[in-house]
Design an enzyme around this catalytic site. Structure first.
Site, PDB file in Angstrom:
ATOM      1  N   GLU A  55     -29.298  10.644  26.833  1.00 39.72           N
ATOM      2  CA  GLU A  55     -30.399  12.291  26.390  1.00 39.72           C
ATOM      3  C   GLU A  55     -31.916  12.016  27.291  1.00 39.72           C
ATOM      4  O   GLU A  55     -32.159  10.700  27.772  1.00 39.72           O
ATOM      5  CB  GLU A  55     -31.015  11.718  25.149  1.00 39.72           C
ATOM      6  N   LYS A  70     -23.518   3.493  12.936  1.00 37.94           N
ATOM      7  CA  LYS A  70     -22.299   2.908  13.140  1.00 37.94           C
ATOM      8  C   LYS A  70     -22.496   2.135  12.043  1.00 37.94           C
ATOM      9  O   LYS A  70     -20.516   1.593  12.192  1.00 37.94           O
ATOM     10  CB  LYS A  70     -21.674   2.972  14.535  1.00 37.94           C
ATOM     11  N   GLY A 121     -16.953  11.385  24.132  1.00 36.85           N
ATOM     12  CA  GLY A 121     -16.488  12.072  24.996  1.00 36.85           C
ATOM     13  C   GLY A 121     -15.948  13.314  23.959  1.00 36.85           C
ATOM     14  O   GLY A 121     -15.383  13.043  23.079  1.00 36.85           O
TER      15      GLY A 121
END
Lengths: 411, 411
Positions: A185, A201, A299
């Site tokens: 970012e 995660k 992606g």
């Protein structure tokens, strides 16, 4: 024909739409019927697109249409995503999401909601992007008790550490390149570089392994800001690379420990060779030993293809998925989920001579000497020994700049 | 309570029994009910075991018992396994097997049989031992068209090649050690070292990718007998290791090519770091890019745990598994499934001087000179160019001792 809705037409949401169109035949074959996007929810204006008719601005349109069987949530964050997902599940529609923040925060509640409304709540894409990790973990490993998970789950920091190692580049420069390439970012890269993304995660994977919700705020989390080129070179001397490792393990007593921290990874470890934006997760099963799942961690199309695979599972198996993909609600733990076991540690100290550092930390090995300090590999220490040593370093006028655990070599 | 039968109480069969007993709770949680072994079929005498009552010598006992829902086949080979499995499927019982020879030979027929009798035929353990490969391939990759598979799928030869590289050891000595450790058959190790085991596995994965049966006899297969320590050292000079690679790819025209052959693997390739008895399979999806599944390729408990995971899937999802895990019957192809694309090749030639070798093979690089020949890296050649060059080498009194394709570097 199965109809679905996509909430949020950003990178992943538009990717889901693209994957469903480009691989329509193979998706239909595996789902047992064609899958069609009936609505796309997004507040922005897409009226000049040929498929403008699909776009709606109000979730109620979607919830009122009994044809919609699955809702894909790719808005991100929790402010809108969480209430929308709740409503969708309460209406009996399955939800597939890539939203790790929502799963890490509300996973147990949403899983219970799916179960009680006879639908599925799936989130393969929330960890590892397109790489299958959650599904093989809960399903293929059905015959194993998982005792440990250790992985590289943030592509941005892994790209930066790879860049720093290969090109002798500092943190700031590596961050700038990651931002230029769109990996980090621009406004605020701290979710990635400070480890919060990896923390969410590993919280999800820990919950799955433990069978009860494990909260991000209980997982000690440290990013890569303090890692320098000199540390990477020192690690190399020790036959190691530096990676941001997210890990969890079941403790012998029955508890759980977890963490996100840069570690020294011996080059013989499978994770040491995972470079650039790739992710890899190593899972230890009691029958199976180690397995590793490796692939691109992010992606548009990879992540979208994982969401679409979940849509297929939701259509085919529905609530049945939650016989194995499930964890119970739980209160946040008191304090942090630290591991009391001792390990080898790399420490970088300023303002203290090598002999002093050695005397304070005990048995170990001097790795590098700097003009005002040194790097030292402590053979064996636990958290309280490290704390005590840092206090003593302070008492002699020095300061500890970096502490990195070394993963065991026998792996 | 779900009752199952195990056919064959050898290494894997007894492992299945052990996994079901040791992880009974986690298996029951994931299957939605406890799983109990009601029969074990084996011709040998187990009457002194405490569980002797489970053992039967006649398949009919099992087929006559309506309580048995799933049959685990771990006999191996096809002589008994194939008719037993057929009978079990025809009676509507799901079958889970680790038998790669049977799946590679009769897979399409047995899948069709399962579908028509509304049960499941599952074989995760037939490739990669305990490492989940088939399940994530057909399920998690539902949204991808798989275009390429490339892997190390034989633990024995990978152990030997690792040993040869690390300890400068010849093929014969490495084989002897593999036999002493129980990794290679003592009587006849040729299934492993000549690539037939790897060939069956890539035939199974090729069938899954192509959607029609691909037969082992159409896959050009070559083992590691001709690889010497000198070749491994020459590969190292080129930044490569030598691995026995099983591969398949869809050809641009719509056909399929596949093979098993020792290859030069550039060290940057994820497969280069896969050592010892470990297996790894790299799968390329059109949306996803590369993913790699890595783990121990064999062993009693790892393989057994994959069979048990299949038992759970068979109980939970039954014939539904075959919406995605399926391929059509097909006739064997005429001729071999070769790949016409050119590649870089390593050739070792005897009885011809480097200048002659260079003149015959064209542009390339001399890698090593021996007292009566040399090793040469040909920059680019296809099969017919290699054949023509070998003929010319013969015409000048030399002979080509080894040809190894180099995998592309950009992977």
């Amino acid at each position: 024909m199965a109809k679905i809705a996509i909430l949020g037409f950003g990178t992943v949401g538009s990717g889901v739409y693209e994957v469903l169109n480009r691989n329509a035949a193979s998706v239909a074959r595996r789902a047992g019927e064609p899958v069609e996007v009936k609505y796309i929810l997004d507040v922005r204006d897409f009226s000049d697109r040929p498929d403008a008719a699909l776009f709606v601005k109000n979730i109620d349109v979607i919830l009122a249409d009994p044809e919609v069987k699955v809702v894909v949530e790719t808005i991100g964050g929790t402010r809108f995503a969480y209430p929308y997902v709740k409503q969708a599940l309460e209406s009996g529609r399955s939800v597939c999401t890539s939203n790790k923040e929502m799963v890490a925060t509300y996973g147990a509640e949403l899983l219970a909601l799916a179960k009680s409304h006879n639908c599925a709540f799936l989130f393969e894409a929330s960890v590892g992007g397109g790489t299958p990790i959650i599904t093989p973990m809960h399903q293929c490993l059905a015959a194993n008790v998982i005792t440990e998970v250790e992985g590289i789950v943030n592509g941005t920091t892994n790209f930066m550490l790879t860049k720093m190692a290969r090109e002798n580049m500092g943190f700031d420069e590596a961050l700038k390149i990651a931002q230029q390439l769109g990996y980090a970012e621009t406004k605020d890269p701290s979710d990635d570089v400070d480890g919060r993304d990896a923390c969410r995660k590993i919280a999800i994977l820990s919950s799955l392994v433990c069978g009860h919700h494990v909260y991000p705020q209980n997982i000690p989390t440290r990013g890569i800001r303090d890692v320098t080129v000199e540390d990477i070179q020192a690690a190399d001397k020790l036959g190691c690379v530096i990676k941001l490792i997210a890990w969890m393990k079941l403790l012998p007593g029955g508890g759980v420990a977890a963490g996100v921290e840069p570690c020294l990874v011996p080059k013989v470890n499978q994770l040491a060779g995972v470079d650039d934006v790739f992710n890899a997760v190593k899972v230890k099963g009691d029958m199976l030993g180690d397995v590793v799942f490796y692939g691109k961690g992010a992606g548009k199309l990879p992540t979208a293809s994982a969401v679409v695979a979940d849509v297929v599972d939701a259509l085919k198996h529905g609530v049945q998925m939650h016989d194995s993909l499930f964890w119970q609600p739980a209160q946040p733990a008191e304090g942090m989920l630290t591991d009391p076991a001792p390990a080898a540690y790399y420490v970088r100290v300023e303002g203290a001579a090598p002999a002093v550092v050695e005397a304070i930390y005990g048995k170990g090995r001097l790795v590098a000497e700097h003009f005002d300090g040194c790097a030292y590999l402590v053979e064996k220490a636990d958290a309280s020994a490290l704390e005590e040593a840092a206090r003593k370093i302070g008492a002699v006028g020095g300061s500890v700049k970096l502490v990195l655990r070394r993963l065991p070599e026998e792996e």
